[in-house]
Design an enzyme around this catalytic site. Structure first.
Site, PDB file in Angstrom:
ATOM      1  N   ASP A 164     -16.776 -49.514  15.854  1.00  0.00           N
ATOM      2  CA  ASP A 164     -16.970 -48.442  14.885  1.00  0.00           C
ATOM      3  C   ASP A 164     -18.279 -48.506  14.083  1.00  0.00           C
ATOM      4  O   ASP A 164     -19.001 -47.537  13.996  1.00  0.00           O
ATOM      5  CB  ASP A 164     -15.806 -48.421  13.885  1.00  0.00           C
ATOM      6  CG  ASP A 164     -14.450 -48.281  14.568  1.00  0.00           C
ATOM      7  OD1 ASP A 164     -14.378 -48.371  15.809  1.00  0.00           O
ATOM      8  OD2 ASP A 164     -13.462 -48.078  13.857  1.00  0.00           O
ATOM      9  N   GLU A 388      -7.291 -59.812  13.873  1.00  0.00           N
ATOM     10  CA  GLU A 388      -8.024 -58.744  14.569  1.00  0.00           C
ATOM     11  C   GLU A 388      -9.408 -59.244  14.991  1.00  0.00           C
ATOM     12  O   GLU A 388      -9.860 -59.003  16.098  1.00  0.00           O
ATOM     13  CB  GLU A 388      -8.150 -57.528  13.633  1.00  0.00           C
ATOM     14  CG  GLU A 388      -8.798 -56.313  14.271  1.00  0.00           C
ATOM     15  CD  GLU A 388      -8.858 -55.126  13.321  1.00  0.00           C
ATOM     16  OE1 GLU A 388      -8.513 -55.275  12.119  1.00  0.00           O
ATOM     17  OE2 GLU A 388      -9.270 -54.032  13.771  1.00  0.00           O
TER      18      GLU A 388
HETATM   19  C1  DGY Z   1      -9.936 -46.907  12.718  1.00  0.00           C
HETATM   20  O1  DGY Z   1      -9.186 -46.067  12.241  1.00  0.00           O
HETATM   21  O2  DGY Z   1     -10.537 -47.763  12.082  1.00  0.00           O
HETATM   22  C2  DGY Z   1     -10.080 -46.983  14.165  1.00  0.00           C
HETATM   23  O3  DGY Z   1     -10.985 -47.952  14.554  1.00  0.00           O
HETATM   24  C3  DGY Z   1     -10.418 -45.666  14.770  1.00  0.00           C
HETATM   25  O4  DGY Z   1     -10.191 -45.810  16.121  1.00  0.00           O
END
Ligand code: DGY
Length: 431
Positions: A164, A388
């Site tokens: 992201d 994660e």
């Molecule tokens: C989030 O909501 O952070 C996710 O990575 C989007 O896929």
């Protein structure tokens, strides 16, 4: 050493995580923060389930393809059951389709993990594969039809790469004006410390891009004209290239026509070359609108071996990471001034990326490097849990806990019990 659990105990814990995150057909990445089926997370989940329940592994893929659009696209989130704990939910995306979903895709690793699941029991897998093979063809074909630039695969939203807030998108994000995005309430920072998540600056742009896609009715031809964000990405390019090689192997196993896949492989091999940034001597993201490279040596750069493309010039970077970074491979080169050891994709180490990189190194015959990476990943998880992502220098767990894909990577690859030939580990995949 903060944790002295045995391999047996860790295997048990990993299985418990998968079972606890199972929602009966699909698996959430982690309770709370990500309460739906995410595309590439679920391919890892299937890989993890395959180590103890092959039927459940196939079910995960089948549920993922329930959400496939009529144009072939497989969305990055499937909102099987509405959960107010996540933003942006289905009402913000505004997508049609059989299952409410997001309007973008995610790294296509499903074929690669499906091959591992299939080959661990080809007789039982055949009937599943015969149904899913044409679905995979349609999805890969959608990428080839809509997302290529000079043969490399482009993202139209940072979420599509799965990475992201990577440095890769900074220039393209800075060139955007998110005016009119309006007020919204993030939910991620109510689950996880804000210093480990993307910033508001990032989120304004993420949400603006969702609104823009919705304005275009998620029509790819229309978005091609109006979307200011289009970046040729090593994650998508390398995973699709590898996925096509795996799809071809599966197609042959069931006697399907694979000629189209050969063409795709040739195109993507040429495209991968356009991601080589001579200035940093590494594979890098390339902004389609400006033509500029991002200058980012990331963990996605190291997926070249996974894709089966030339990695020789990347090898010195690999040696440096394995030597200098206790829990390699960081999501951004620590020598980059933007490195941030706990902020999501701007520094932390991700076990899933290590697994993909590790498979590639094994296939390329770099077994020493592959073993070292696997051992580092195993130590990271054994000492710091199924988080994660992790601080690459001191291993501090970050983001969500009890994470499906970290548990899956443990079971299928990192654990000492992950037997060669079972659900993928140690298996050499012929290209
Ligand atoms: C989030 O909501 O952070 C996710 O990575 C989007 O896929």
């Amino acid at each position: 050493m903060t944790n002295m659990k045995s391999t047996f105990e860790l295997d048990e814990e990993a299985r418990r995580i998968l079972i606890a995150n199972d929602r009966g057909g699909y698996t959430v990445p982690t309770d709370g923060l990500y309460p739906y089926q995410w595309n590439w997370d679920s391919a890892f989940a299937a890989f993890g389930f395959a180590s103890f329940d092959i039927d459940r592994a196939w079910l995960e893929f089948e549920w993922l393809f329930k959400g496939q659009w009529s144009n072939g696209m497989v969305p990055h989130i499937l909102f099987h059951q509405v959960d107010p704990g996540y933003f942006p939910g289905p009402e913000i995306w505004g997508c049609g389709g059989q299952v409410p979903s997001s309007g973008i895709s995610q790294p296509p690793v499903a074929a690669s993990f499906m091959r591992k699941v299939f080959e661990s029991d080809p007789v039982a897998g055949r009937r599943h594969l015969e149904v899913l093979f044409p679905r995979l063809m349609a999805w890969h074909g959608w990428f080839m039809d809509w997302r290529l630039d000079r043969g490399a695969v482009c993202v139209t939203h940072p979420w599509e790469a799965g990475r992201d807030n990577a440095l890769d998108w900074d220039a393209a994000m800075a060139a955007m004006d998110p005016a009119g995005v309006g007020e919204y309430t993030r939910r991620d920072t109510s689950h996880v410390d804000a210093s480990m998540r993307p910033t508001k600056y990032d989120y304004d742009r993420y949400i603006w891009l969702v609104q823009n896609g919705r304005r275009a009715n998620w029509d790819e031809a229309e978005m091609l004209k109006t979307n200011p964000f289009r970046v040729a990405d090593p994650t998508l390019t390398f995973t699709l290239l590898r996925a096509n090689r795996d799809l071809k192997a599966m197609g042959r196993a069931i006697g399907a026509d694979t000629a189209r896949i050969d063409e795709w492989i040739g195109t993507l091999e040429e495209g991968a070359k356009t991601l080589w940034n001579p200035q940093i001597g590494a594979y890098d993201a390339r902004d389609v609108h400006s033509g500029a490279f991002a200058g980012s040596l990331s963990n996605a750069s190291f997926l070249c071996w996974f894709a089966g493309v030339d990695g020789e010039a990347m090898h010195p970077h690999l040696t440096r990471m394995l030597r200098d970074v206790p829990f390699a491979i960081p999501s951004l080169d620590p020598e980059n001034p933007a490195f941030d050891s706990r902020r999501y994709w701007r520094g932390p180490t991700w076990a899933i990326m290590n697994a993909l990189i590790g498979f590639g190194l094994e296939d390329a015959g770099l077994t020493e490097e592959a073993d070292l990476l696997r051992q580092k990943t195993a130590a990271l998880i054994a000492e710091h849990g199924f988080a994660e992502y992790f601080d690459p220098f001191d291993g501090t767990p970050a983001g969500g806990g009890s994470f499906t894909w970290t548990a899956a990577v443990w079971l299928g690859w990192a654990s000492a019990s992950a037997a060669p030939g079972v659900a993928g580990t140690g298996r050499r995949v012929a290209n």
